[in-house]
Enzyme design. Structure first.
Site, mmCIF file in Angstrom:
data_model
loop_
_atom_site.group_PDB
_atom_site.id
_atom_site.type_symbol
_atom_site.label_atom_id
_atom_site.label_comp_id
_atom_site.label_asym_id
_atom_site.label_seq_id
_atom_site.Cartn_x
_atom_site.Cartn_y
_atom_site.Cartn_z
ATOM 1 N N THR A 129 0.814 -1.211 0.000
ATOM 2 C CA THR A 129 0.000 0.000 0.000
ATOM 3 C C THR A 129 0.853 1.269 0.000
ATOM 4 O O THR A 129 1.865 1.352 0.696
ATOM 5 C CB THR A 129 -0.934 0.007 1.229
ATOM 6 O OG1 THR A 129 -1.688 -1.191 1.242
ATOM 7 C CG2 THR A 129 -1.879 1.197 1.192
ATOM 8 N N PRO A 131 0.609 5.836 -0.104
ATOM 9 C CA PRO A 131 -0.290 6.928 0.309
ATOM 10 C C PRO A 131 -1.383 7.229 -0.716
ATOM 11 O O PRO A 131 -2.495 7.592 -0.360
ATOM 12 C CB PRO A 131 0.667 8.116 0.470
ATOM 13 C CG PRO A 131 1.981 7.496 0.817
ATOM 14 C CD PRO A 131 2.035 6.213 0.049
ATOM 15 N N GLY A 134 -4.572 2.238 -2.652
ATOM 16 C CA GLY A 134 -4.964 1.270 -1.641
ATOM 17 C C GLY A 134 -4.952 -0.127 -2.218
ATOM 18 O O GLY A 134 -3.908 -0.752 -2.373
ATOM 19 N N ILE A 160 2.115 -0.346 6.784
ATOM 20 C CA ILE A 160 2.855 -1.601 6.625
ATOM 21 C C ILE A 160 2.989 -2.321 7.970
ATOM 22 O O ILE A 160 3.684 -1.848 8.880
ATOM 23 C CB ILE A 160 4.250 -1.342 6.012
ATOM 24 C CG1 ILE A 160 4.113 -0.542 4.713
ATOM 25 C CG2 ILE A 160 4.962 -2.672 5.787
ATOM 26 C CD1 ILE A 160 3.191 -1.152 3.679
ATOM 27 N N ALA A 181 0.415 -3.573 -14.959
ATOM 28 C CA ALA A 181 0.577 -4.736 -14.083
ATOM 29 C C ALA A 181 1.790 -5.570 -14.477
ATOM 30 O O ALA A 181 2.450 -6.173 -13.613
ATOM 31 C CB ALA A 181 -0.683 -5.597 -14.115
ATOM 32 N N GLU A 245 -3.907 -15.542 1.910
ATOM 33 C CA GLU A 245 -3.912 -14.345 2.756
ATOM 34 C C GLU A 245 -5.325 -14.030 3.240
ATOM 35 O O GLU A 245 -5.548 -13.748 4.429
ATOM 36 C CB GLU A 245 -3.359 -13.154 1.975
ATOM 37 C CG GLU A 245 -3.413 -11.845 2.761
ATOM 38 C CD GLU A 245 -2.902 -10.655 1.975
ATOM 39 O OE1 GLU A 245 -3.115 -9.511 2.434
ATOM 40 O OE2 GLU A 245 -2.305 -10.852 0.894
ATOM 41 N N ARG A 271 -24.233 -9.958 35.087
ATOM 42 C CA ARG A 271 -24.787 -8.662 35.477
ATOM 43 C C ARG A 271 -26.306 -8.719 35.599
ATOM 44 O O ARG A 271 -26.965 -9.438 34.857
ATOM 45 C CB ARG A 271 -24.397 -7.594 34.444
ATOM 46 C CG ARG A 271 -22.942 -7.192 34.491
ATOM 47 C CD ARG A 271 -22.554 -6.589 35.840
ATOM 48 N NE ARG A 271 -21.154 -6.234 35.890
ATOM 49 C CZ ARG A 271 -20.682 -5.013 35.653
ATOM 50 N NH1 ARG A 271 -21.519 -4.034 35.349
ATOM 51 N NH2 ARG A 271 -19.393 -4.775 35.723
ATOM 52 N N GLY A 343 -22.733 0.458 29.210
ATOM 53 C CA GLY A 343 -21.653 1.432 29.415
ATOM 54 C C GLY A 343 -20.316 0.776 29.672
ATOM 55 O O GLY A 343 -19.265 1.322 29.321
ATOM 56 N N GLY A 367 -7.665 -6.208 1.329
ATOM 57 C CA GLY A 367 -8.733 -5.970 0.347
ATOM 58 C C GLY A 367 -10.014 -5.620 1.065
ATOM 59 O O GLY A 367 -10.499 -6.380 1.907
#
Length: 380
Positions: A129, A131, A134, A160, A181, A245, A271, A343, A367
């Protein structure tokens, strides 16, 4: 504790390994989690300890110092790490970067780096990636221009993982900017190269203990032999590794969703409000019942996808669908669980607060959910 009875993707050896992972995390991870969150980085000693315990890159072949195991062992680590509520970057090394070295590296690169990745002596990162870009990896601006028998790398990367700890970075760069590419290559940059600089450890909403950085390359010279695989085939390599991945992210997301659900069950049973347990309100039970049904489906799907991947059958669109579905489930579970805490859920002293923060990025990195829908849509 994550319940794993009746899982279909694992055998007895995987479950014995899981016991070892849990004992290791009880000793080395849980006591340090809060400190790492405050310091915003994981100790290098933890990496070494993971390596010594066989928790780094277990699929790597024995000839390179690994255990030669199937991806199911990686998945066990992924699940236990996510259920523990940790964002340590060891899964990036085990599930992603090590496989780039194994699949595309020269014999010299493999023998030099893989044993170090397995032992924890070296920490790795992959710099995709930028700046201005994306998920669109074809549009990277970082260049690696030939100068004699060297590449000269210029550009910057951001977001990174392992950026502060990394000893070696797989850099996605344009070796031929005119080829789109087809001009993308993967170049290894060692952290001690002149001209390489780390920026700040980025201040994130969540996953605070994961060091996430900007990286800068200013006339960084590396030998031509630092090209990982063939020049110009980097984009193909990236696409080839995406199913694993994205499955890795999906597995962690499912375990994180289960932990959020378990926290909500425990809290609402403990609770009371208006004279009864929060769990005993119909709205609470219906919310938890809905999540329980989705989790049941989720675990069945994880095992299906994991089994397909271990047989070498998981497709890119199936991996994308897994990431999309499980990360969205994780967000629903974390958000509902926090709501059921009332809360207290907004207080950092409760684990659900960290889980909720950490879950948000799961639908972005690897992604975005929107890109996953594009990938799936193109396969229809």
């Amino acid at each position: 504790m994550l319940q794993t009875a009746n899982r279909t993707a694992y055998d007895e050896s995987h479950e014995l390994f899981r016991d070892q992972v849990r004992k290791f995390f009880d000793k080395e991870l849980h006591p340090n989690l809060d400190r790492w969150e405050k310091e915003e980085i994981v100790d290098r000693d933890f990496w070494s300890a993971c390596g010594e315990a066989g928790l780094l890159c277990p699929t790597m072949p024995e000839e390179y110092g690994g255990l030669g195991l199937d991806f199911g062992y990686n998945a066990v680590i992924d699940e236990e790490l996510a259920y523990a509520g940790s964002s340590a970057g060891i899964t990036l090394q085990s599930d992603i970067t090590a496989d780039y070295f194994l699949a595309y590296g020269s014999e010299e690169q493999k023998r030099h780096w893989i044993p170090k990745l397995v032992s924890g002596e070296a920490v790795s990162a992959i710099a995709m990636t930028e700046p201005g870009t994306g998920s669109d990896l074809q549009s990277v601006k970082t260049t690696a221009k030939k100068d004699g028998n060297h590449y000269v790398i210029n550009g910057s990367k951001t977001y990174i993982t392992n950026g502060q700890n990394a000893d070696v970075v797989i850099v996605v760069a344009k070796t031929d900017p005119t080829e789109g590419a087809k001009g993308v290559s993967l170049i290894l940059v060692e952290a001690d190269r002149e001209g390489f600089a780390r920026g700040r450890n980025l201040d994130k909403i969540g996953q605070h203990s994961a060091d996430t950085s900007e990286l800068f390359f200013n006339d960084v010279r590396v030998p031509i032999t630092n090209c990982l695989g063939e020049e110009g085939r980097g984009f193909i390599y990236l696409m080839s590794q995406l199913p694993q991945e994205r499955l890795s992210i999906a597995i962690g997301a499912q375990a994180g969703a289960q932990r959020a659900f378990d926290e909500a069950v425990n809290f609402t049973k403990d609770r009371k409000a208006f004279g009864q347990r929060i769990f005993d309100f119909q709205n609470t039970r219906f919310t938890l019942a809905d999540l329980a049904a989705q989790l049941q489906v989720g675990w069945a799907h994880v095992d299906w996808a994991l089994s397909r991947h271990m047989r070498g059958e998981l497709t890119a669109d199936e991996g994308s669908a897994a990431k999309l579905w499980h990360t969205e489930l994780q967000w629903r579970c974390c958000d509902a669980a926090l709501q059921l805490h009332g809360g207290a859920g907004y207080m950092n002293e409760y684990p659900i607060a960290r889980m909720w923060r950490d879950a948000r990025v799961q639908r972005i990195y690897g992604g975005t959910s929107e890109i996953m829908k594009e990938v799936i849509g193109r396969s229809i």
